[in-house]
Structures are given as structure tokens and as C-alpha cells.
Design an enzyme around this catalytic site. Sequence first.
Site, PDB file in Angstrom:
ATOM      1  N   LEU A  33      38.644  36.535  45.969  1.00 29.78           N
ATOM      2  CA  LEU A  33      39.503  35.752  45.291  1.00 29.78           C
ATOM      3  C   LEU A  33      39.403  34.637  44.841  1.00 29.78           C
ATOM      4  CD1 LEU A  33      43.256  36.830  47.137  1.00 29.78           C
ATOM      5  CD2 LEU A  33      41.673  38.529  45.384  1.00 29.78           C
ATOM      6  N   HIS A  34      39.106  34.316  43.613  1.00 31.77           N
ATOM      7  CA  HIS A  34      39.192  33.373  42.193  1.00 31.77           C
ATOM      8  C   HIS A  34      40.263  33.463  41.409  1.00 31.77           C
ATOM      9  CE1 HIS A  34      38.651  36.116  39.128  1.00 31.77           C
ATOM     10  NE2 HIS A  34      37.464  36.831  39.751  1.00 31.77           N
ATOM     11  N   HIS A  37      42.325  36.137  39.416  1.00 26.73           N
ATOM     12  CA  HIS A  37      43.016  36.699  40.265  1.00 26.73           C
ATOM     13  C   HIS A  37      44.560  35.976  40.401  1.00 26.73           C
ATOM     14  CE1 HIS A  37      39.298  38.530  42.036  1.00 26.73           C
ATOM     15  NE2 HIS A  37      39.979  40.109  42.187  1.00 26.73           N
ATOM     16  N   GLY A 147      42.912  42.398  34.795  1.00 29.80           N
ATOM     17  CA  GLY A 147      42.955  41.918  34.114  1.00 29.80           C
ATOM     18  C   GLY A 147      41.954  41.552  32.913  1.00 29.80           C
ATOM     19  N   LYS A 149      39.034  41.158  31.697  1.00 31.84           N
ATOM     20  CA  LYS A 149      37.463  41.016  31.346  1.00 31.84           C
ATOM     21  C   LYS A 149      37.443  42.442  31.425  1.00 31.84           C
ATOM     22  CE  LYS A 149      35.412  39.485  35.049  1.00 31.84           C
ATOM     23  NZ  LYS A 149      34.082  40.958  35.345  1.00 31.84           N
TER      24      LYS A 149
END
Length: 284
Positions: A33-34, A37, A147, A149
Amino acid sequence: MEVIEQVSALRAIVGALRCGGKRIGFVPTMGALHEGHLQLLRASTRENDITICSVFVNPTQFNNASDYKLYPRTLEHDISLLQTVGCNYLFAPSAEEIYPQQSVLQFSFGALEAVMEGEHRPGHFNGVATVVSKLFHVVQPHKAYFGQKDLQQVAIVRQLVQALSFDLELVCFPTVREADGLAMSSRNKRLSDAQRQLAPQLYKALQLAAAELQQKPIETIKNELAQQLHQSSEIRLEYFEVVDALTLQPLEKISGQDEVALCIAAFVGEVRLIDNMLVNLKES
Ligand code: PAF
């Protein structure tokens, strides 16, 4: 936060929550996770009574065995991050729990999966659709967060939700970037220091293409972008497309679209990265 590994246990919890009238937000992930997230999770905790996150590195969506093997797995760290954003339940099943039998399900998304990620990663969206369907059935969320992205994934999941009448709202969240523009991704963890310095070139290429979109033919922009990225021998462009923002079909020229998306996939070293940018043509 409770960590759950069994489908049956999660079903029982979700059943009780729904009976109690609780609204459930769901953030499906493959872990590592980053901040990208975490923003989805924060939105979910704001907008729902209960937030469920899943961490499952889904084997059926990898068309490359080494990519699956090397995908970062950081469950302990993920758990500590999830606790900081008020997530209520983490669903972290084994592959056997999700796939007691080998999956033979086949989805078809027509033109949407014939391009970009669908074209370059055969079977990828079939795996995504399979696991997302299973997760939606178990978690039964009111809202599910994805997301931007993974723009094409969002479009595929939107089509899946409509086609299978899942009773949920899909929320698409803008891409979260590092200070130098690199789109946050779990795969960034696999970049060496030198590759990490190069990786923002993808975003820079998108910015340049966006600035030139109204001035130059798409073919010229594509050629220039490929030339620019290939100045580094560590970067290998897989595709760059200008697509209709609604259908995600590649365009040869702009003709009346209100919005387009610039989509890129490239290897930086051995790590495959994707990024995209929405361009509103009515405003420019
Ligand atoms: O975007 C991801 O992390 C994955 O594709 C998803 C949606 C969790 C399905 O495995």
C-alpha cells in the site's frame, strides 16, 4: 482492525453489518500500500460506516509469471498503514481460499479489452474481472473505490458492474503522484535508485503530449514521444495512445471529442509502469 482470511468469516460479518443497516465502503488492492491507496481508504471511511480493504495478489491477472513472483508483498506494513486510516476490516485471503478450483470463467469486454492493457497483457482483464466479481459478491459493498491510474481497469469494472447488475456505486479517484510527478504504484518499489530517477519521464512525456495535442498530428506526437523516451536505454515504450475518454478507443486525429485520455505503458528496466492523463478539450 480485524484481519480476516476466510470467505465464510467475512460473509458472516458483512451479513450482520448489512442487517444492522451499515453502509460498506470497499477498497480492493494487491497490497504494498502507498499514499494512493490511503487516499481511497480515507474517502471510504469518510463516506461509509464501515470500510473493508482487501489485500490479495491475484494470480489470474498476471500474464507474466516473474511479474507475479516479484510483485511486492508487505502485509505487516500494510496492516500498520490500514490502522492509521481507520479501516475496519482487512480481507487477506490465500489463493486457495479465492480459487478452490482453477477458474475457467471467461469474460468478454468487446472493444474495450482489445486495446492497450488488454492487447498487451492477454488474459489480464479476465483475471481482474474474475477476482473483482468474487470480491464484490463476498464484500457486498455499497461503494467501491478504484484509482484512475488504472483507467482501463476502471472502465472494465464499470462495464462489469453494469453487465452483472452489481448493486454498488463505483468511485474513481484521481491518480496520486510523487513530488516529481511519478504516479504512485506498488511496482515503484521494484525500481532501482537510478531507474527511480528515470521513471518520472513517463509523466513528463504525457505533459508534453498534452501541451502539443492541439498543435500537432497525433502521429507526430507519438513519434516525438518515442524518440524522447528512448534517449534512455533503460526505458522501453510499450505503447502511447490518445484515446476517447469515454470509449478508450485510440484516435488517429481529434474530431469533436470533449475529452481524451493520454495513456502510456513503458518498461523502466524490468519494471512495467503505466500512467495516463485526462485532457479536457473544451477548456483548452
Ligand atoms: O488494481 C488492483 O490492485 C487490482 O487489479 C485489483 C482491482 C485489486 C484486482 O486484483
